[in-house]
Scaffold this active site. Structure first.
Site, short mmCIF file in Angstrom:
data_model
loop_
_atom_site.label_atom_id
_atom_site.label_comp_id
_atom_site.label_asym_id
_atom_site.label_seq_id
_atom_site.Cartn_x
_atom_site.Cartn_y
_atom_site.Cartn_z
NE ARG A 653 -3.66 0.00 0.38
CZ ARG A 653 -4.46 -0.11 -0.58
NH1 ARG A 653 -4.99 -0.73 -0.93
NH2 ARG A 653 -5.13 1.09 -0.16
CB VAL A 654 1.11 4.67 -1.69
CG1 VAL A 654 1.38 3.77 -3.26
CG2 VAL A 654 -0.10 4.79 -2.22
CG ASP A 655 -1.98 3.43 2.79
OD1 ASP A 655 -1.52 2.25 2.13
OD2 ASP A 655 -3.32 2.90 3.31
CG ASP A 656 1.80 0.17 4.81
OD1 ASP A 656 0.87 -1.24 4.31
OD2 ASP A 656 1.54 0.72 5.82
CB VAL A 657 5.23 5.04 0.70
CG1 VAL A 657 6.71 5.18 0.32
CG2 VAL A 657 4.70 3.71 -0.28
#
Ligand code: 6R9
Length: 785
Positions: A653-657
């Site tokens: 997930r890009v929120d896990d970037v």
């Protein structure tokens, strides 16, 4: 495909084939494939040299299934070219729409450009840790539905240029009471052009339950086993043929109709993996009611929240279930949920309860007279045939709640016709399904995987499906392979978390069983790290079974990116290429599509039949979450890297970037590096605030059984990340984790890890959906160790 041996790698002009592989001629040479294959020992070794890229000869991918490995000196030298010999591929029209056809045609393209210089390459670690190509055997490819890249390209090209024709041809294999209208599909994915709307086969009248059951029975498959059920206790099992399943479904459908459930009504289902769960889903579909399955691991509050949102006429549950040695009182949870939902003004009149005798006796179950009904008391009395409610292809089929960035879960809504065609087709191709297959997917029907690839996709294909009630390591970590041998499972589809956990328990539990029936493996739910991939491939599959690493989402309904197992070589950890009809693109933060080797946000620029149509009761949130971030595209929320060969690497997930000193790093990359350490079994990485770097990297690490914590090991774990990704990616903190907080479906709950990492212990939130809530206390206790 022309086959020839080639030892002179500078001057050849034709497609070359060595041993069991294939390669393409270079103009100019971009990569040299070194590959040996011994038919006697079935041992192979592949190395790829990218002269323009790395100037190193990498010995990699050693297949040591028979305890042998081979050296470069004995290998054939082969030229790997950026052109395919097939004239059909040379003639491909290379429009924007055919980007992926191009990337396949140039596979592998050798040194590609990195057009988006500022981007930190998400997935670089995943992609560079190993760049092996693992080929399906000739025998496998020969019998496969899609035996070659050329065949894929031909079908893919048509699916993109003529989606209406491509999907209509496939849809015609199903039963339609009335054919769809002139317009096969309608799509608007651009918020600037009006409401987002996706429709497939509108005007077509059908029923998915009819297509799963009646159609197969009428085709003579009535006596084929539809479901094998394996109980939590190894001595408990059962099965239903297609005819028997149809009868059970009809009985329940008749009951539901009798209590007033009509087309369009919602039914909330809170059941474990009993045969009654797919039976319930199919019965709802038969009468046109929407099922809303809630995973039987959610708390009473979560169940209540879903009941309040979709206001069902009836809730269907069972008294209890045993998972491993633990008894979970499901009916008690539903009772509490019904009290809670009544407080919010939604009263459910009927609670149909199955007696799961092996977990809890009928007499020990709490009961509310007038509302609660025992399944076994009423359902068997109903007729075993039930007329089908014919529905429009665009009538809703089910709701499935999934978590979003806010506290309120999103009710993902799927409709009937497109979902039917898409799940059946993806299942057939991604697993190369044959009528002789016995298929086991370890997912629970409480998740989308259990909807699309336990129930609908397989049954639409007339598949024999194994379902398992219990825990995968009960009574010991060999249980999965025991089940594989017992039912002669040929296709085994699971999640990386299970692979890693079984890998941690050691090879001996696997090797105790024969597993000879296995021919295709599958992975879903998160990126699979190369070392877990390799263990799955070499140890579980005896280096014989291709792995379909299927990337998709609750929202997509079915596979979006997946290897077609006989068609092209796999790379451990890569979901490879898009499925038919899927125009997957990678965009930068401004929404500009990036070409070639790159990384960015994964978007889809067209509709596909299995796409979700809205979020229940909140079309605005649907548009805002998925279509507004990049206008004209469906935004997946995932980061993706396309490597020099055109292969796709999902990076989470890009929120896990994490953004460290302006560098964007995918948590999956750091995790992948950590788990490649021989003493690391599992890792989960989150970002924490850092006064200098903006964000720091905080890694939770689970060690291989028996390995003690030490400062030295901590240093070597940091070193391996520095080595594989770069100094900027070195974790600031390694937190020892005997276990990680996971949902029952195996997803790590990073929200909790972030709170522990940032010491916000009073903000841990709801931990009731964790498979084992105790791990949170263990982690807190180890915070300063
Ligand atoms: C089917 C399912 C969707 C998210 C998705 C992505 C991750 C799923 C993956 C994968 C890498 C794969 N994901 N499959 N990442 N490789 N093969 O899991 O649906 O529960 O909605 O999750 O899971 O991040 O966006 P869902």
């Amino acid at each position: 495909m022309a086959l020839e041996y080639n030892n002179n790698f500078t001057s050849h002009n034709s497609l070359v084939h060595v041993g069991k592989g294939f390669a393409y001629r270079p103009t100019p040479p971009v990569a040299i494939l070194v590959w040996s294959h011994s038919a006697v020992n079935r041992r192979k070794s592949i190395s790829i040299w990218f002269p323009l890229r790395r100037s190193v000869l990498r010995a990699s991918s050693r297949f040591e299934s028979r305890g042998c490995s081979s050296s470069i000196s004995t290998c054939q030298k082969v030229i790997w070219n950026r052109e395919m010999e097939s004239s059909s591929t040379n003639n491909l029209i290379t429009t924007n729409h055919l980007r992926h056809v191009e990337s396949m045609a140039t596979m592998p393209s050798g040194a590609g450009k990195i057009p988006h210089l500022n981007a930190i390459i998400l997935g670089e670690a995943l992609a560079s840790e190993e760049n092996d190509l693992i080929f399906p055997s000739d025998d496998f490819s020969r019998q496969a539905h899609v035996p070659s890249p050329q065949k894929y390209l031909e079908m893919y090209k048509r699916s993109i240029e003529d989606p209406a024709g491509f999907w209509s041809d496939i849809a015609s294999d199903f039963f339609w009471k009335q054919k769809w209208g002139q317009q096969v599909y309608f799509e608007n994915l651009d918020v600037n052009k009006g409401d987002i709307r996706i429709e497939w086969f509108k005007g077509g009248i059908t029923n998915i339950c009819y297509n799963c059951l009646d159609r197969n029975v009428e085709a003579g498959l009535g006596d084929r086993i539809a479901l094998y059920w394996e109980g939590n206790e190894p001595c408990l099992d059962g099965s239903l043929t297609y005819s028997q399943l149809l009868q059970k479904v009809c009985q329940l459908a008749n009951y539901l109709k009798d209590i007033g459930v009509k087309k369009g009504d919602a039914v909330v289902v809170y059941l474990p993996m009993l045969m009654e769960l797919p039976i319930t889903m199919l019965a709802c579909a038969r009468i046109g009611a929407l099922h809303s399955v809630v995973f039987a691991g959610f708390s009473a509050e979560s169940v209540a929240q879903r009941i309040v949102d979709c206001k069902p006429k009836v809730v269907i549950t069972c008294n209890a279930v045993k998972r491993g040695s633990k008894v979970i009182h499901l009916k008690d949870i539903v009772d509490a949920a019904l009290i809670e939902s009544a407080r919010s003004g939604v009263c459910v009149e009927v609670c149909l309860t199955y007696i799961n005798e092996s977990a809890l006796k009928r007499g020990s179950t709490k009961w509310e007279e007038g509302r609660d009904i025992w399944w076994q008391d009423v359902i068997p009395k109903y007729p075993t045939t039930c007329a089908v409610e014919w529905v429009d292809a665009e009538d809703p089929l089910f709701l499935l709640y999934t978590s979003g960035s806010t506290g309120k879960p999103k009710g993902v809504l799927h409709t009937t016709g497109g979902y039917m065609v898409y799940t059946a087709t993806t299942f057939k191709y991604a697993f190369d399904y044959k009528p002789s297959d016995i298929y086991w997917c370890t997912a629970d029907c409480g998740w989308i995987t259990g909807h699309s690839y336990v129930t609908y996709g397989p049954l639409l294909n007339g598949t024999t499906v194994v379902i398992y009630e219990g825990a995968p390591n009960y009574p010991d970590p060999g249980r999965c392979w025991d089940i594989v041998d017992k039912y002669k499972v040929t296709i085994f589809y699971t999640a990386p978390t299970l692979v890693r956990s079984l890998m941690r328990d050691g090879d001996e539990y696997v090797k105790r069983y024969l597993r000879k029936s296995l021919r295709v493996l599958g992975s879903v739910g998160e990126p699979i790290n190369p070392s877990a991939w390799r263990w799955f491939y070499n140890v579980v599959g005896d280096s014989r079974c291709p792995i379909s690493d299927t990337w998709w989402q609750t929202e997509t309904g079915g596979f979006m990116m997946t290897p077609l197992p006989g068609a092209w070589p796999q790379k451990p950890g890569s979901a490879t290429f898009p499925f038919f009809g899927v125009q997957a693109v990678i965009v930068d933060e401004k929404g500009v599509e990036i070409e070639g080797e790159c990384s960015g946000y994964l978007c889809i620029k067209n509709s596909w039949p299995g796409a979700f149509r809205t979020l229940y009761g909140d079309h605005e949130r649907y548009e805002t979450t998925y279509f507004k971030p990049f206008s004209g595209y469906y935004f997946s929320g995932d980061g993706c890297r396309r490597d020099e060969d055109g292969y796709h690497w999902l990076t989470g997930r890009v929120d896990d970037v994490i953004n460290v000193s302006g560098h964007r790093i995918g948590t999956a990359e750091v995790e992948s590096a950590l788990v490649s350490h021989p003493q690391c079994a599992e890792a989960a990485v989150v970002g924490v605030e850092h006064e200098v770097k903006g964000q720091g990297i905080y890694a939770f690490v689970t060690l291989v059984e028996g390995v003690p914590y030490s400062e030295e090991l901590r240093k070597s774990l940091i070193l391996i990340v520095r080595k594989q990704i770069g100094a900027f990616a070195a974790p600031d903190r390694i937190h020892w984790a005997p276990g990680l907080p996971k949902t029952r479906s195996g997803k790590i709950m990073r929200r909790i890890l972030r709170k522990i990492a940032s010491k916000q212990l009073d903000e841990l939130g709801d931990t009731s959906t964790l498979a084992d809530p105790n791990v949170v206390d263990q982690l807190i206790a180890l915070a300063d160790k």
